[in-house]
Write a protein that holds these residues in place. Structure first.
Motif, PDB file in Angstrom:
ATOM      1  N   LEU A   6       1.000  -1.058   0.110  1.00 13.22           N
ATOM      2  CA  LEU A   6       0.234   0.097   0.054  1.00 13.22           C
ATOM      3  C   LEU A   6       0.838   0.932  -0.149  1.00 13.22           C
ATOM      4  CD1 LEU A   6      -3.199  -0.884   2.829  1.00 13.22           C
ATOM      5  CD2 LEU A   6      -2.712  -0.646   0.103  1.00 13.22           C
ATOM      6  N   ALA A   7       1.975   1.061   0.807  1.00 14.81           N
ATOM      7  CA  ALA A   7       3.134   2.771   1.033  1.00 14.81           C
ATOM      8  C   ALA A   7       2.867   2.880  -0.714  1.00 14.81           C
ATOM      9  CB  ALA A   7       3.968   2.186   1.773  1.00 14.81           C
ATOM     10  N   PHE A   8       4.348   1.354  -0.934  1.00 13.74           N
ATOM     11  CA  PHE A   8       4.676   1.853  -2.677  1.00 13.74           C
ATOM     12  C   PHE A   8       3.464   2.159  -3.457  1.00 13.74           C
ATOM     13  CE2 PHE A   8       5.502  -0.072  -6.507  1.00 13.74           C
ATOM     14  CZ  PHE A   8       6.808   0.318  -6.480  1.00 13.74           C
ATOM     15  N   VAL A   9       2.351   1.948  -3.187  1.00 18.17           N
ATOM     16  CA  VAL A   9       1.202   1.874  -4.749  1.00 18.17           C
ATOM     17  C   VAL A   9       1.346   3.946  -4.110  1.00 18.17           C
ATOM     18  CG1 VAL A   9      -0.851   2.238  -5.318  1.00 18.17           C
ATOM     19  CG2 VAL A   9       0.176   0.448  -4.684  1.00 18.17           C
ATOM     20  N   ALA A  10       1.210   4.266  -2.886  1.00 16.38           N
ATOM     21  CA  ALA A  10       0.908   5.339  -2.266  1.00 16.38           C
ATOM     22  C   ALA A  10       2.339   6.450  -3.583  1.00 16.38           C
ATOM     23  CB  ALA A  10       0.813   5.544  -1.128  1.00 16.38           C
TER      24      ALA A  10
END
Length: 211
Positions: A6-10
């Protein structure tokens, strides 16, 4: 979906959406037609496929550790972006002296091919991308996780985000087309994108090695 993903997507979404040469080329070509803008967006995504594949394969490390090769790619990218910027500025001058020519069916194929090539080369010749992906992707591989499947997943996320963002930009520009294609507005947009591309090209051509 895990927290790191999720952090990478952001992070990747912000990276893809950050205005730059890709954004300027998509906007400029979208002023010609919706198809031209969408095809340019696909070309940009194709360039990202190249960069993410190199990062996953570890080949980007070779580029980063060979200054002469890196500088060559930097110069090629800078010259191409500079060419696109100057072409945009020439288009502004042309718009000020003659009416825009209507599109014809016979021009669609070559225009689409040109747009695809411009989008692809603008992204593929970006010398910052190998450094970015090589340093970014490993940060989101959890300890104990096989690196290859994970980096392939992360690379796919970047490409998918690009396939959402840049066509979205093209469609928005096309939706605003009746206003943006007015002579004065078109000159402002093309002049702005042309100036931005020219400045980026000059930075790449004259700047120091990016490490």
């Amino acid at each position: 979906m895990d927290a790191q993903l999720l952090a990478f997507v952001a992070v990747a979404a912000g990276m893809v959406a950050l205005p730059g040469a890709d954004f300027a080329v998509v906007v400029r070509n979208s002023l010609e037609s919706r198809r031209s803008g969408l095809v340019t967006a696909v070309g940009v995504a194709g360039g990202l496929v190249v960069h993410t594949t190199l990062a996953v394969a570890g080949l980007a490390a070779v580029l980063v550790t060979m200054p002469a090769l890196f500088r060559t790619v930097q110069l090629l990218g800078g010259v191409y972006v500079l060419y696109l910027g100057l072409s945009g500025l020439r288009a502004v001058r042309r718009r000020s002296t003659e009416a825009a020519r209507p599109e014809t069916g016979g021009e669609v194929a070559p225009r689409a091919g040109r747009s695809l090539r411009q989008g692809f080369l603008t992204n593929a010749l970006n010398p910052k991308a190998p450094v970015l992906f090589l340093s970014l992707l490993p940060q989101f591989v959890p300890d104990g996780t096989p690196p290859l499947p994970r980096t392939l997943l992360l690379a796919s996320v970047v490409v998918l985000l690009a396939l959402v963002w840049f066509p979205g930009v093209a469609l928005l520009v096309d939706r605003l087309g009746p206003w943006l294609r007015r002579p004065r507005a078109a000159r402002v947009v093309e002049g702005g994108s042309g100036a931005a591309l020219t400045a980026l090209g000059l930075v790449l051509v004259t700047g120091p090695l990016l490490h």
